[in-house]
Design a protein around this motif. Sequence first.
Motif, mmCIF file in Angstrom:
data_model
loop_
_atom_site.group_PDB
_atom_site.id
_atom_site.type_symbol
_atom_site.label_atom_id
_atom_site.label_comp_id
_atom_site.label_asym_id
_atom_site.label_seq_id
_atom_site.Cartn_x
_atom_site.Cartn_y
_atom_site.Cartn_z
ATOM 1 N N UNK A 133 0.818 -1.217 0.000
ATOM 2 C CA UNK A 133 0.000 0.000 0.000
ATOM 3 C C UNK A 133 0.854 1.270 0.000
ATOM 4 N N UNK A 134 1.995 1.223 0.666
ATOM 5 C CA UNK A 134 2.852 2.413 0.718
ATOM 6 C C UNK A 134 3.376 2.821 -0.661
ATOM 7 N N UNK A 135 3.363 1.891 -1.634
ATOM 8 C CA UNK A 135 3.844 2.181 -2.991
ATOM 9 C C UNK A 135 2.741 2.705 -3.917
ATOM 10 N N UNK A 136 1.479 2.709 -3.446
ATOM 11 C CA UNK A 136 0.359 3.055 -4.318
ATOM 12 C C UNK A 136 -0.137 4.458 -3.977
ATOM 13 N N UNK A 137 0.005 5.399 -4.918
ATOM 14 C CA UNK A 137 -0.347 6.795 -4.620
ATOM 15 C C UNK A 137 -1.799 6.982 -4.171
ATOM 16 N N UNK A 138 -2.750 6.376 -4.894
ATOM 17 C CA UNK A 138 -4.167 6.569 -4.597
ATOM 18 C C UNK A 138 -4.695 5.408 -3.747
ATOM 19 N N UNK A 139 -4.557 5.569 -2.446
ATOM 20 C CA UNK A 139 -4.948 4.516 -1.504
ATOM 21 C C UNK A 139 -6.421 4.132 -1.662
ATOM 22 N N UNK A 140 -7.276 5.132 -1.763
ATOM 23 C CA UNK A 140 -8.725 4.888 -1.806
ATOM 24 C C UNK A 140 -9.117 4.051 -3.027
ATOM 25 N N UNK A 141 -8.559 4.390 -4.187
ATOM 26 C CA UNK A 141 -8.977 3.674 -5.406
ATOM 27 C C UNK A 141 -8.483 2.227 -5.401
ATOM 28 N N UNK A 142 -7.308 1.963 -4.851
ATOM 29 C CA UNK A 142 -6.825 0.568 -4.833
ATOM 30 C C UNK A 142 -7.639 -0.260 -3.843
ATOM 31 N N UNK A 143 -8.044 0.344 -2.730
ATOM 32 C CA UNK A 143 -8.857 -0.392 -1.757
ATOM 33 C C UNK A 143 -10.241 -0.705 -2.338
#
Length: 198
Positions: A112-122
Amino acid sequence: MEAKVFDQMAKQYDTEDRIQLANRILDKLKPSLLNAKDSTLLDFGCGTGLLGLPLASDYKQVFLSDDSMSMLDVANFKIKSQGKKNAKTMSISELADNKSFLVDHILLSLVLLHIPDTKSILTFLLDHLKSSGKLFIVDFIKNEKVSHPKIHNGFHLNELEKTLQSVGYKSVSSQIILEEKKVFMNEDATLFLLIAEK
């Protein structure tokens, strides 16, 4: 970080330090995965499979997914050499294209720390969970000493829990599982396990 960075790292990724950290994470994770023999697991951002492959013995089927094809090449080599009949790799784009692909559990460890848009990946991962499926997130507690333009410097648990609930997860719980030396951009770090149910 971009996939090409991980492509370059793939063949040298499994250092002794990374293997030992993966084993310590597995020790803390496994008690939460009881009775998974009839379940399916997606290890999202699996890298070379340091967590997903050892978990194959606990699941009916394990899917290893990553953005880096070189990481998946290493994972495929391990699957073959270890004779893991119930493990298979898939690219993130394959996953994105297959809306009907659903699993019981999704693991997101130090991804998760590597993914800029936390909300969209979740939200994306929620769409690939079966009803009452569970998302397991292992990552770093926010550390102000860490600064890098391509990654989050960890997470505040209460904020992350609120984000998960805002996109549709329920019964979110979290706990601190490890205190590690020099593992987060060469800084000491605290790792958490967060479990969220669909």
